[in-house]
Design a protein around this motif. Structure first.
Motif, PDB file in Angstrom:
ATOM      1  N   ASN A 118       3.157  -4.584 -43.034  1.00 32.43           N
ATOM      2  CA  ASN A 118       3.782  -5.429 -43.927  1.00 32.43           C
ATOM      3  C   ASN A 118       5.181  -4.688 -44.281  1.00 32.43           C
ATOM      4  O   ASN A 118       5.368  -3.615 -44.560  1.00 32.43           O
ATOM      5  CB  ASN A 118       2.857  -5.608 -45.102  1.00 32.43           C
ATOM      6  N   GLN A 141      13.416 -12.824 -53.558  1.00 31.11           N
ATOM      7  CA  GLN A 141      12.113 -13.577 -53.081  1.00 31.11           C
ATOM      8  C   GLN A 141      10.725 -12.930 -53.225  1.00 31.11           C
ATOM      9  O   GLN A 141       9.844 -13.016 -52.385  1.00 31.11           O
ATOM     10  CB  GLN A 141      12.356 -14.061 -51.881  1.00 31.11           C
ATOM     11  N   TRP A 149       4.179 -14.453 -57.951  1.00 29.57           N
ATOM     12  CA  TRP A 149       4.394 -13.682 -56.635  1.00 29.57           C
ATOM     13  C   TRP A 149       4.364 -14.382 -55.688  1.00 29.57           C
ATOM     14  O   TRP A 149       3.670 -15.429 -55.283  1.00 29.57           O
ATOM     15  CB  TRP A 149       2.858 -12.600 -56.503  1.00 29.57           C
ATOM     16  N   THR A 150       5.522 -14.276 -54.707  1.00 18.90           N
ATOM     17  CA  THR A 150       5.926 -14.803 -53.345  1.00 18.90           C
ATOM     18  C   THR A 150       5.890 -14.122 -52.321  1.00 18.90           C
ATOM     19  O   THR A 150       6.460 -14.382 -51.268  1.00 18.90           O
ATOM     20  CB  THR A 150       7.228 -16.020 -53.747  1.00 18.90           C
ATOM     21  N   PHE A 151       5.632 -12.792 -52.513  1.00 19.21           N
ATOM     22  CA  PHE A 151       5.843 -11.911 -51.461  1.00 19.21           C
ATOM     23  C   PHE A 151       4.705 -11.641 -50.422  1.00 19.21           C
ATOM     24  O   PHE A 151       4.724 -10.500 -49.724  1.00 19.21           O
ATOM     25  CB  PHE A 151       6.402 -10.567 -52.100  1.00 19.21           C
ATOM     26  N   GLY A 152       3.764 -12.564 -50.460  1.00 21.81           N
ATOM     27  CA  GLY A 152       2.709 -12.577 -49.452  1.00 21.81           C
ATOM     28  C   GLY A 152       1.879 -11.149 -49.637  1.00 21.81           C
ATOM     29  O   GLY A 152       1.417 -10.619 -50.471  1.00 21.81           O
ATOM     30  N   ASN A 153       1.707 -10.628 -48.265  1.00 18.04           N
ATOM     31  CA  ASN A 153       0.975  -9.246 -48.132  1.00 18.04           C
ATOM     32  C   ASN A 153       2.042  -8.250 -48.180  1.00 18.04           C
ATOM     33  O   ASN A 153       1.548  -7.259 -47.739  1.00 18.04           O
ATOM     34  CB  ASN A 153       0.200  -9.289 -46.923  1.00 18.04           C
ATOM     35  N   GLY A 154       3.400  -8.354 -48.829  1.00 23.21           N
ATOM     36  CA  GLY A 154       4.258  -7.404 -48.624  1.00 23.21           C
ATOM     37  C   GLY A 154       3.751  -6.249 -49.810  1.00 23.21           C
ATOM     38  O   GLY A 154       2.957  -6.435 -50.779  1.00 23.21           O
ATOM     39  N   ALA A 183      -0.509 -10.230 -57.119  1.00 22.18           N
ATOM     40  CA  ALA A 183      -0.508  -9.544 -55.830  1.00 22.18           C
ATOM     41  C   ALA A 183      -1.466  -9.386 -55.103  1.00 22.18           C
ATOM     42  O   ALA A 183      -1.891  -9.862 -53.974  1.00 22.18           O
ATOM     43  CB  ALA A 183       0.436  -8.642 -55.568  1.00 22.18           C
ATOM     44  N   LEU A 186      -3.512 -12.317 -53.689  1.00 20.57           N
ATOM     45  CA  LEU A 186      -2.659 -13.142 -52.673  1.00 20.57           C
ATOM     46  C   LEU A 186      -2.631 -12.106 -51.251  1.00 20.57           C
ATOM     47  O   LEU A 186      -1.946 -12.502 -50.569  1.00 20.57           O
ATOM     48  CB  LEU A 186      -1.596 -13.730 -53.055  1.00 20.57           C
ATOM     49  N   GLY A 187      -3.194 -10.961 -51.425  1.00 16.85           N
ATOM     50  CA  GLY A 187      -3.201  -9.887 -50.614  1.00 16.85           C
ATOM     51  C   GLY A 187      -2.123  -9.018 -50.553  1.00 16.85           C
ATOM     52  O   GLY A 187      -1.641  -8.366 -49.137  1.00 16.85           O
ATOM     53  N   GLY A 188      -1.334  -9.205 -51.544  1.00 16.63           N
ATOM     54  CA  GLY A 188      -0.118  -8.259 -51.385  1.00 16.63           C
ATOM     55  C   GLY A 188      -0.250  -6.907 -52.302  1.00 16.63           C
ATOM     56  O   GLY A 188      -1.573  -6.613 -52.732  1.00 16.63           O
TER      57      GLY A 188
END
Length: 390
Positions: A118, A141, A149-154, A183, A186-188
């Motif tokens: 990631n 972003q 949160w929009t950074f996904g799995n980051g 996070a 959402l997997g981050g």
């Protein structure tokens, strides 16, 4: 006589023309900045908070500051069961931003090592500047305009000194708390790795702290150290955090890893355990406990060490330390850099830069930068969302 005076004044003028730029250059090289204006909106403490404390094992006290400096301040206080689910709101007065978050009381100690593919964004030394931090994450972003949160799995890696010196420590801490919660759903990941200024707040060292927080503590009828002690919810949360983490082969730590740690048999997890046990114990209290003293020392401890930029280490020392911890690089804050940069054959990356200040103007103003890692490529990233490979 008049000619001599004129000649003398010209010499003084020429000396000033030479001296002023030299003084400014020396000051800039020492990270000095000129404070020249304040934002009056920062003095609006109405709705400041929440300040959350354990009254006992079953009751939480949630407090907000109300009022103003003219008519006086008072507390809005609500007691609630510890195990009940509740939301709180945090308000930022400069632009009337607010955000909601759930109050949780069970904090797990994060892992010390992570391994995946990631993306990673790492930033350090925000020092209580909420708007600067928020805008940087929006422009890159990690979050949207509504602070979601929009950074996904980051991995968002915060390498210490996010509080102290600034005016909006409370807002910064709850914002990190909120992002960590979102996070995870959402997997981050949000990795809050503590720096020396977090430790200072937990240990009662307020030399660099804005006087606002001594006044806030007085309004709360508490001592300032109680804002982050074991009866404080945010203090409990901070005390659960690590001092260093290995993420996808990159070692993240606020200050640095002293080369003598290469000879230690301690794992990253064991180092974290030792340091974490002493978050509320100042360095002086550990004298004559050599291993502990080394790890929490204000010169050799990972939260404090500056040797990558001060000690003239050899490449061999850097390589052996990284090899010891199975790391390909070490990323640090703590020591101010003119820009995010790498040294020692790209094995050490310094990311502590001068950020803009929320509540007052400084010259030079400062420009935020951070580190972005995408696979094997490392980038400097900027406040406008641009990036440049290191």
């Amino acid at each position: 006589m008049q000619g001599k005076i004129s000649k003398y004044l010209k010499r003084i003028f020429l000396l000033l023309l030479i001296a002023i730029p030299v003084i400014l250059l020396i000051g800039y090289s020492m990270d000095a900045r000129v404070h020249y204006a304040d934002n009056p909106l920062a003095l609006n403490w109405n709705n400041d908070g929440p300040y959350v404390f354990f009254e006992n094992d079953s009751i939480l006290s949630i407090n907000y500051i109300k009022g103003n400096s003219t008519d006086g301040f008072f507390l809005e206080q609500k007691n609630t069961p510890v195990d009940s689910f509740k939301y709180a709101k945090c308000y930022y007065p400069i632009d009337s931003t607010s955000f909601d978050f759930p109050i949780k009381t069970d904090f797990e100690t994060p892992k010390s090592t992570y391994s995946d593919t990631n993306k990673i964004l790492a930033i350090s030394d925000i020092e209580g500047n909420f708007k600067t931090f928020r805008n940087f994450l929006i422009n890159n972003q990690v979050i949207d305009d509504n602070l979601n949160w929009t950074f996904g799995n980051g991995h968002l890696v915060l390498i210490g000194d996010f509080i102290d010196r600034g005016y909006f420590d409370t807002q910064v801490l709850w914002f990190i708390y909120k992002l960590e919660y979102e996070a995870k759903k959402l997997g981050g990941y949000v990795h809050y790795i503590l720096g020396n200024h977090e430790l200072k707040m937990m240990q009662g060292n307020y030399y660099a702290t804005d006087p606002k927080y001594s006044d806030i503590a007085a309004i709360l009828e508490k001592k300032q150290i109680e804002l982050y002690d074991s009866n404080s919810l945010i203090g409990n949360w901070l005390a659960s955090k690590n001092a260093l983490e290995l993420i996808n082969g990159n070692l993240f730590v606020h200050g640095g890893i002293h080369p003598d740690l290469a000879h230690s048999k301690l794992s990253i997890e064991e180092i974290n355990q030792i340091i974490r046990l002493h978050y509320y114990r100042p360095f002086e209290a550990a004298k004559n406990e050599k291993q502990i003293e080394f790890l929490i020392s204000t010169s050799t401890g990972p939260c404090w060490y500056r040797g990558y930029f001060k000690d003239g280490l050899s490449q061999e020392q850097i390589d052996s330390t990284l090899e010891r911890f199975n790391a390909k690089s070490v990323i640090v804050g703590h020591t101010i850099q003119s820009k995010v940069n790498s040294r020692y054959n790209r094995k050490v990356i310094g990311i502590d830069v001068q950020h803009p200040n929320d509540d007052h103007k400084l010259w030079p103003e400062g420009k935020s930068e951070a580190l972005f890692i995408d696979g094997k490529i490392y980038y400097r990233i900027f406040n406008n969302g641009d990036k440049k490979e290191i």
